[in-house]
Design a protein around this motif. Sequence first.
Motif, mmCIF file in Angstrom:
data_model
loop_
_atom_site.group_PDB
_atom_site.id
_atom_site.type_symbol
_atom_site.label_atom_id
_atom_site.label_comp_id
_atom_site.label_asym_id
_atom_site.label_seq_id
_atom_site.Cartn_x
_atom_site.Cartn_y
_atom_site.Cartn_z
ATOM 1 N N VAL A 123 0.820 -1.212 0.000
ATOM 2 C CA VAL A 123 0.000 0.000 0.000
ATOM 3 C C VAL A 123 0.856 1.264 0.000
ATOM 4 O O VAL A 123 0.650 2.175 -0.813
ATOM 5 C CB VAL A 123 -0.956 -0.004 1.206
ATOM 6 C CG1 VAL A 123 -1.775 1.289 1.237
ATOM 7 C CG2 VAL A 123 -1.887 -1.205 1.147
ATOM 8 N N MET A 124 1.811 1.339 0.915
ATOM 9 C CA MET A 124 2.599 2.569 1.055
ATOM 10 C C MET A 124 3.856 2.571 0.181
ATOM 11 O O MET A 124 4.391 3.629 -0.135
ATOM 12 C CB MET A 124 2.984 2.771 2.522
ATOM 13 C CG MET A 124 1.785 2.913 3.458
ATOM 14 S SD MET A 124 0.636 4.218 2.957
ATOM 15 C CE MET A 124 1.665 5.670 3.189
ATOM 16 N N GLY A 125 4.337 1.401 -0.172
ATOM 17 C CA GLY A 125 5.532 1.340 -1.014
ATOM 18 C C GLY A 125 5.232 1.412 -2.490
ATOM 19 O O GLY A 125 6.142 1.384 -3.315
ATOM 20 N N GLY A 126 3.944 1.515 -2.841
ATOM 21 C CA GLY A 126 3.557 1.608 -4.242
ATOM 22 C C GLY A 126 3.588 3.040 -4.733
ATOM 23 O O GLY A 126 4.543 3.785 -4.520
ATOM 24 N N SER A 127 2.487 3.459 -5.351
ATOM 25 C CA SER A 127 2.458 4.783 -5.966
ATOM 26 C C SER A 127 2.572 5.900 -4.940
ATOM 27 O O SER A 127 3.144 6.954 -5.234
ATOM 28 C CB SER A 127 1.167 4.946 -6.782
ATOM 29 O OG SER A 127 0.027 4.761 -5.960
ATOM 30 N N VAL A 128 2.051 5.682 -3.717
ATOM 31 C CA VAL A 128 2.102 6.747 -2.708
ATOM 32 C C VAL A 128 3.537 7.173 -2.433
ATOM 33 O O VAL A 128 3.860 8.358 -2.387
ATOM 34 C CB VAL A 128 1.413 6.290 -1.401
ATOM 35 C CG1 VAL A 128 1.662 7.309 -0.284
ATOM 36 C CG2 VAL A 128 -0.078 6.112 -1.607
ATOM 37 N N SER A 129 4.428 6.201 -2.248
ATOM 38 C CA SER A 129 5.821 6.534 -1.926
ATOM 39 C C SER A 129 6.536 7.204 -3.089
ATOM 40 O O SER A 129 7.555 7.873 -2.886
ATOM 41 C CB SER A 129 6.578 5.266 -1.512
ATOM 42 O OG SER A 129 6.710 4.379 -2.603
ATOM 43 N N PHE A 142 7.121 13.032 1.369
ATOM 44 C CA PHE A 142 7.187 12.776 2.805
ATOM 45 C C PHE A 142 6.941 11.304 3.121
ATOM 46 O O PHE A 142 7.725 10.661 3.826
ATOM 47 C CB PHE A 142 6.171 13.652 3.533
ATOM 48 C CG PHE A 142 6.106 13.411 5.012
ATOM 49 C CD1 PHE A 142 7.150 13.788 5.837
ATOM 50 C CD2 PHE A 142 4.999 12.799 5.592
ATOM 51 C CE1 PHE A 142 7.094 13.567 7.210
ATOM 52 C CE2 PHE A 142 4.931 12.575 6.954
ATOM 53 C CZ PHE A 142 5.988 12.961 7.766
ATOM 54 N N GLN A 143 5.844 10.756 2.602
ATOM 55 C CA GLN A 143 5.557 9.351 2.860
ATOM 56 C C GLN A 143 6.618 8.448 2.231
ATOM 57 O O GLN A 143 6.941 7.382 2.774
ATOM 58 C CB GLN A 143 4.163 8.987 2.319
ATOM 59 C CG GLN A 143 3.020 9.667 3.039
ATOM 60 C CD GLN A 143 2.832 9.162 4.457
ATOM 61 O OE1 GLN A 143 3.338 8.118 4.835
ATOM 62 N NE2 GLN A 143 2.096 9.919 5.272
ATOM 63 N N GLY A 144 7.155 8.874 1.106
ATOM 64 C CA GLY A 144 8.223 8.096 0.484
ATOM 65 C C GLY A 144 9.464 8.022 1.352
ATOM 66 O O GLY A 144 10.081 6.957 1.501
ATOM 67 N N GLN A 190 -1.817 12.628 2.026
ATOM 68 C CA GLN A 190 -1.314 11.802 3.135
ATOM 69 C C GLN A 190 -0.649 12.700 4.180
ATOM 70 O O GLN A 190 0.569 12.694 4.349
ATOM 71 C CB GLN A 190 -0.305 10.773 2.606
ATOM 72 C CG GLN A 190 -0.760 10.015 1.376
ATOM 73 C CD GLN A 190 -2.064 9.272 1.594
ATOM 74 O OE1 GLN A 190 -2.228 8.571 2.587
ATOM 75 N NE2 GLN A 190 -2.990 9.412 0.662
ATOM 76 N N ARG A 191 -1.459 13.487 4.880
ATOM 77 C CA ARG A 191 -0.922 14.458 5.831
ATOM 78 C C ARG A 191 -1.698 14.422 7.136
ATOM 79 O O ARG A 191 -2.877 14.078 7.179
ATOM 80 C CB ARG A 191 -0.988 15.880 5.258
ATOM 81 C CG ARG A 191 -0.044 16.124 4.101
ATOM 82 C CD ARG A 191 1.409 16.152 4.552
ATOM 83 N NE ARG A 191 2.295 16.350 3.420
ATOM 84 C CZ ARG A 191 2.770 15.375 2.653
ATOM 85 N NH1 ARG A 191 2.448 14.130 2.918
ATOM 86 N NH2 ARG A 191 3.559 15.640 1.652
ATOM 87 N N GLU A 192 -1.027 14.831 8.214
ATOM 88 C CA GLU A 192 -1.645 14.994 9.525
ATOM 89 C C GLU A 192 -1.592 16.463 9.904
ATOM 90 O O GLU A 192 -0.792 17.231 9.386
ATOM 91 C CB GLU A 192 -0.903 14.156 10.579
ATOM 92 C CG GLU A 192 -0.813 12.675 10.254
ATOM 93 C CD GLU A 192 -2.153 11.996 10.203
ATOM 94 O OE1 GLU A 192 -3.084 12.449 10.901
ATOM 95 O OE2 GLU A 192 -2.298 11.018 9.451
#
Length: 526
Positions: free
Chosen positions: A93-99, A104-106, A403-405
């Motif tokens: 999930v997180m290592g795919g397109s998001v990263s 930041f998430q990457g 993907q932010r807080e």
Amino acid sequence: MAVPTTLPEWPPSLTEEQHSHLILLSSSYALSHGFTLLPPSSSNPPTSAISAPLSLLPTPFPRGLYDLAVSLQPLYNALYARITLDWEFLDRVMGGSVSKVDTFQGELWRGWKSIREELVQPLQLGLFRSDYLLHDSETEGMSIKQVEFNTIAASFGALSQRAGEMHKYLSKATNGYFSVSPHLTNPANFPPNEPLKNLASGLAEGWKAYGKKDAVILFVVQEGERNVFDQRWLEFELLERDNIPVIRHTFSELSTLAKIDPTTKNLLLPSPLEPSSPAREVAVIYYRSAYTPTDYPTSSEWSTRILLEKSKAIKCPSMALQLSGAKKIQQVLSEPGVLEIFLLGEDRPDVGFGVGAGSLTQDDVDRLRLTWIGLYPMDNSELGRKAYDLALDEPEKYVLKPQREGGGNNIYRENIPGYLKQLEEESRQREEGEPEKKEGYILMELIEPPKGLRNLLVKGGENKSRLADIVSELGVYGVSLFGGDGDKEQIVNTTAGTLLRTKGRESDEGGVAIGISSIDSPLLVD
């Protein structure tokens, strides 16, 4: 679960003299009991404080839905602990397109991936908060819908406890708010709430599990933090009740202070105030920073985060647990069958009392799912293409979330189409095979809070209130200590209290420190 609750007309009528008296009492109580923030311009050390933004009266909230939100927290604690321990799921999930599209998430995912095989501390500590809004449907009645699940820096626990205590004081000191409403004269309508005590207990449980009586807890904090009293109350509680010392440092300070013993992997912090004393060993690292890109202005902060992660100290949260709280995880969980895999799958790790593998039922899964509203990916899957069309054709029904807080990052309603077009233009410059910028976002159906509810809100530092049409967001705190060697004596899974933040309906975003939201407490109604 929906309920046919009709909220009372609010607030009840007050005379000018009654209103002025409540302003005086609430301001005095807040300043006397540390229900405070630093003013926008503050010296170091501070020489003044202002009361936190507050509501003059508690806000009505359906009792059944409040009880439901509180009862669900152990299930959410277990769910996110299990997600955190599932490296394959996080990678997918997180290592795919998001990263690839979210810097930041990457950085967070790649940093965690680069060191996870050499981590020496299996225990992880979560101080969570699950946030909900009331959703009023003409066909289904009133329900609660989850806004997000916070796995890092879930703040305002201490100030939330103070808000509830203040409203109880005002009621006692004024004969039930001058008996202007029967809802305000019944003590049973003011729920007990001790998140300060319970969150501090969670940190203490992590410290005890570490097993060194002379170790300390490290708070990683931001420069110029205005919400410092909310943090200090946790520090005071830990020291006075449990005799656990707390050390506070920023990332920049830790970049020169923090050391890891090469043999034991203990995290050691020398004291700048006592250079000749031995360095203190850290049992728990509690992040009240590190959740936003501005906390990492240079590569040095990322290097410091990696250093801390590799130590023996228990992290709250670990990098993996922080990744688990991403909006993309929330969206993927809503896909058919995913929640069942985590909560009903026989091979899921046991992460808590009463919610271990095999102890959950389909009813538990259904109760969680009922708190969700429509969530969509913004990729090129069939569902993602449908979401893109919805965002362009009916933007008034949706919010676009990165993907932010921390608030202030979302794109609402009519601003969505133009923003998506902007992302498309930026994506034209991408290399072949790289994902589009929009894949770093999710689309969420807007929750529709009940209309017609009002309250008197007092901005921090002011001696007057404003009558506002309001929206209230209920947060439920949870504590989870998990990931050890299977010894259940070291596993904690508990609800830790609630937070109610109330803002004027005219504002989509919140923010207590900037005066948009007030710290409130619920008045339970049937």
